[in-house]
Design a protein around this motif. Structure first.
Motif, mmCIF file in Angstrom:
data_model
loop_
_atom_site.group_PDB
_atom_site.id
_atom_site.type_symbol
_atom_site.label_atom_id
_atom_site.label_comp_id
_atom_site.label_asym_id
_atom_site.label_seq_id
_atom_site.Cartn_x
_atom_site.Cartn_y
_atom_site.Cartn_z
ATOM 1 N N SER A 159 0.760 -1.243 0.000
ATOM 2 C CA SER A 159 0.000 0.000 0.000
ATOM 3 C C SER A 159 0.800 1.309 0.000
ATOM 4 O O SER A 159 0.288 2.309 -0.486
ATOM 5 C CB SER A 159 -1.008 0.006 1.157
ATOM 6 N N LYS A 161 2.610 4.636 -0.911
ATOM 7 C CA LYS A 161 2.378 5.303 -2.198
ATOM 8 C C LYS A 161 3.606 5.937 -2.824
ATOM 9 O O LYS A 161 3.497 6.594 -3.857
ATOM 10 C CB LYS A 161 1.296 6.353 -2.015
ATOM 11 N N ALA A 162 4.750 5.818 -2.207
ATOM 12 C CA ALA A 162 5.977 6.356 -2.800
ATOM 13 C C ALA A 162 7.136 5.845 -1.966
ATOM 14 O O ALA A 162 6.927 5.208 -0.926
ATOM 15 C CB ALA A 162 5.965 7.880 -2.799
ATOM 16 N N HIS A 165 7.120 7.285 1.553
ATOM 17 C CA HIS A 165 6.008 6.695 2.306
ATOM 18 C C HIS A 165 6.371 5.270 2.736
ATOM 19 O O HIS A 165 6.059 4.842 3.852
ATOM 20 C CB HIS A 165 4.769 6.699 1.402
ATOM 21 N N ASN A 292 10.877 1.446 -5.233
ATOM 22 C CA ASN A 292 10.140 2.462 -5.987
ATOM 23 C C ASN A 292 9.714 1.828 -7.309
ATOM 24 O O ASN A 292 10.510 1.747 -8.240
ATOM 25 C CB ASN A 292 11.023 3.687 -6.255
ATOM 26 N N HIS A 294 7.980 3.040 -9.429
ATOM 27 C CA HIS A 294 8.057 4.082 -10.453
ATOM 28 C C HIS A 294 9.491 4.355 -10.900
ATOM 29 O O HIS A 294 9.693 5.135 -11.807
ATOM 30 C CB HIS A 294 7.384 5.360 -9.960
ATOM 31 N N HIS A 301 6.917 8.770 -13.578
ATOM 32 C CA HIS A 301 6.933 9.546 -12.337
ATOM 33 C C HIS A 301 7.425 10.954 -12.611
ATOM 34 O O HIS A 301 7.507 11.364 -13.751
ATOM 35 C CB HIS A 301 7.729 8.843 -11.241
ATOM 36 N N PRO A 306 1.791 9.266 -10.504
ATOM 37 C CA PRO A 306 2.017 9.021 -9.077
ATOM 38 C C PRO A 306 3.062 7.939 -8.858
ATOM 39 O O PRO A 306 3.409 7.219 -9.788
ATOM 40 C CB PRO A 306 0.654 8.542 -8.597
ATOM 41 N N SER A 308 4.718 4.616 -6.364
ATOM 42 C CA SER A 308 4.254 3.466 -5.602
ATOM 43 C C SER A 308 5.465 2.856 -4.914
ATOM 44 O O SER A 308 6.471 2.588 -5.579
ATOM 45 C CB SER A 308 3.587 2.451 -6.530
ATOM 46 N N VAL A 353 -2.892 3.979 4.352
ATOM 47 C CA VAL A 353 -3.697 4.565 3.280
ATOM 48 C C VAL A 353 -5.120 4.043 3.392
ATOM 49 O O VAL A 353 -5.373 3.022 4.025
ATOM 50 C CB VAL A 353 -3.135 4.198 1.875
ATOM 51 N N GLY A 357 -3.433 1.168 -2.366
ATOM 52 C CA GLY A 357 -2.241 1.697 -3.023
ATOM 53 C C GLY A 357 -2.588 2.089 -4.452
ATOM 54 O O GLY A 357 -3.748 2.270 -4.802
ATOM 55 N N GLN A 358 -1.547 2.213 -5.291
ATOM 56 C CA GLN A 358 -1.739 2.739 -6.649
ATOM 57 C C GLN A 358 -1.984 1.608 -7.633
ATOM 58 O O GLN A 358 -1.060 1.054 -8.215
ATOM 59 C CB GLN A 358 -0.489 3.526 -7.079
#
Ligand SMILES: *Cc1c(COP(=O)(O)O)cnc(C)c1O
Length: 519
Positions: A159, A161-162, A165, A292, A294, A301, A306, A308, A353, A357-358
């Motif tokens: 979950s 998000k980056a 995070h 990451n 992304h 990104h 966004p 993840s 979250v 998540g994304q």
């Protein structure tokens, strides 16, 4: 030359800038000059006709707005043109080389986009009944499986998000594990080359942050770290490969020493692109690491989408991982949430979250993995490292590369500003690169190197693209070394000259110039 409030030369002053290039409109060929949207519209015009609002009693209890908010009125075509012109001035990975170190700006395969847009993924809602989103849960579960396999870790929280995070997720799990054994440790150790998010995360989670020095060759000083370990140290946060572009060869020794002292090992996995398929962090004794998606797994990104940041966990931390997560029971997927966590996940530190998540990033990342396969992912990291070493060796004769003697680099090459003429800096070099049509590299990070330039080509650049970049950079470096006044004024060819970055950050123009709200 005077500037208007946006740092743009006004039209009449364009002449001072460069008489040969002056045009009446400020446009240059088909590169169109663009005003702020607040300068183009006017609040008393509107692009659409709405019927007059019926007189109805307000339900806002005196909280109605009394001044105009000053949104500019523009027609649809004016609005479309404004944003389309701006988008043409925007530089992105689909336009050219984006050598930002630590950011892993690789090509995002279009197949990923196609999959993420399938209505069965794109149009679902997190509150739909679980039986109707079994396919989405399967994507999450299969991606989780790949992440556990690639890292050699038994558990993963999908979950966060980056990256940052994910760091918080990992550190909160460490805190819960320590609290569960009644151990109130207060300190987290962070190497001085760490990304700023590492100390920020540790401080946000309530820890005192202490620096660990680096050795001359750019790696964590093992002796200094071991000497600092003790009953007050909750853990360490180490980036591997580190932000000097080097693999931390002592990682296993570091983990063993931290564990022996009762602490936990957090690894910042943002640079996983250099080692995916080659090294399993689980084998290095790591307790938690964010990935990451992304960066390593190509999902867009920066301005493109966004992030993840799933976090993999060791057996010791797995019980404290956050809710919710997807679990397979027979042929069905179901969610483990607060209501049913009691059964087997009672020690979870909680929830980060609202949902899972994304989803779009999960779909893209899994598509990337399946299309590359295990052998393809290994080749990704090998090619990324090869490209970075090609850059390091192609530039070390003109740019100071403080860690080049430490051996081959990983996925990124680090240089300093040593040898530039007096008054010339890394910033000047970056502005010169913009004139050459390249997005600058990461600058002034990591802090352990003066005027740092961190260049990460990734595996998706061709030799031709890298050669062109190297050629341009060598050209700009020679200007910086010669003290060329022209470079000091760069960029000359961009839509804007040098902006007042402090003013832009501190006093952004966000409202229409004539509106009352602006005052
Ligand atoms: C990108 C990065 C982070 C932060 O990740 P975000 O997804 O931007 O929050 C942390 N550490 C390192 C080394 C990074 O490169």
């Amino acid at each position: 030359m005077s500037m208007n409030s946006q740092g743009r030369p006004t039209r009449s002053e364009g002449a001072e800038m460069n008489a040969a290039q002056e045009t009446f409109t400020g446009n240059r060929a088909l590169i169109l000059e663009e005003k702020l949207i607040f300068e183009s519209g006017s609040i008393d015009r509107t692009g659409i006709d709405l019927p007059a609002a019926p007189d109805a009693p307000s339900k806002l209890g005196g909280l109605e707005r009394t001044v105009d908010i000053g949104l500019p009125g523009l027609s649809e075509s004016e609005t479309v043109r404004h944003y389309t012109r701006l988008s043409r001035q925007n530089y992105g990975i689909d336009l050219g080389f984006f050598p930002l170190g630590s950011c892993t700006m690789k090509h995002n395969p279009r197949l990923n986009e196609k999959m993420a847009r399938l209505p069965g993924f794109a149009d679902i809602h997190p509150l739909q009944p679980q039986q109707t989103v079994q396919g989405a849960y399967r994507v999450i579960d299969e991606l989780a499986d790949w992440l556990k396999t690639l890292t050699g870790m038994p558990a993963v929280a999908m979950s966060p998000k980056a990256g940052a995070h994910g760091e918080l997720c990992g550190v909160l799990a460490i805190r819960s594990a320590l609290e569960a054994r009644g151990d109130a440790r207060e300190v987290i150790l962070v190497p001085e080359s760490a990304h700023g998010t590492n100390p920020a995360t540790a401080a946000f989670a309530g820890y005192k942050v202490e620096d660990i020095p680096a050795t001359k060759e750019g790696r964590v000083d093992l002796d200094a770290l071991v000497a600092r370990l003790g009953p007050d140290v909750a853990g360490v946060m180490i980036t591997n490969p580190n932000t000097c572009g080097l693999f931390e060869r002592d990682m296993k020794k570091i983990s063993d020493a931290v564990h022996a002292a009762g602490g936990f090992v957090y690894c910042d996995g943002a640079n996983f692109n250099a080692i995916v398929g080659k090294v399993r962090p689980g084998d290095l004794g790591i307790d938690a690491m964010h990935i990451n998606l992304h960066k390593t797994f190509s999902t867009p990104h920066g301005g493109g989408g966004p992030g993840s940041g799933p976090v993999v966990f060791s057996q010791a931390l797995a019980p404290y991982a956050p809710l919710p997560f997807v679990e397979k029971q027979g042929e069905e997927y179901r969610l483990v949430e607060e209501e049913n966590a009691e059964e087997h996940h009672a020690s979870s530190f909680g929830r980060m979250v609202a949902f899972h998540g994304q989803m779009g990033m999960f779909t893209r990342a899994l598509t990337y993995m399946l299309s590359h396969g295990a052998d393809g992912l290994k080749q990704v990291s090998e090619d990324a490292v090869l490209n970075a070493n090609y850059i390091l060796r192609s530039l070390e004769d003109v740019l100071d590369a403080p860690f080049a003697p430490s051996g081959p680099c990983m996925h990124e090459a680090l240089f300093s500003d040593k040898g530039f003429a007096d008054g010339f800096s890394t910033l000047d070099l970056a502005k010169g690169l913009i004139d050459e049509g390249f997005h600058p590299m990461t600058m002034y990070f990591p802090l352990v190197v003066h005027g740092a330039m961190l260049i990460e080509p990734t595996e998706t650049e061709s030799k031709d693209a890298i050669d062109e970049f190297v050629g341009a950079l060598r050209h700009v470096v020679s200007a910086a070394k010669a003290g060329d006044a022209n470079l000091k004024a760069a960029p000359h060819h961009a839509p804007r000259r040098r902006l007042d970055e402090t003013m832009a950050a501190r006093k952004p123009v966000l409202v229409y110039k004539d509106s009352e709200a602006a005052t």
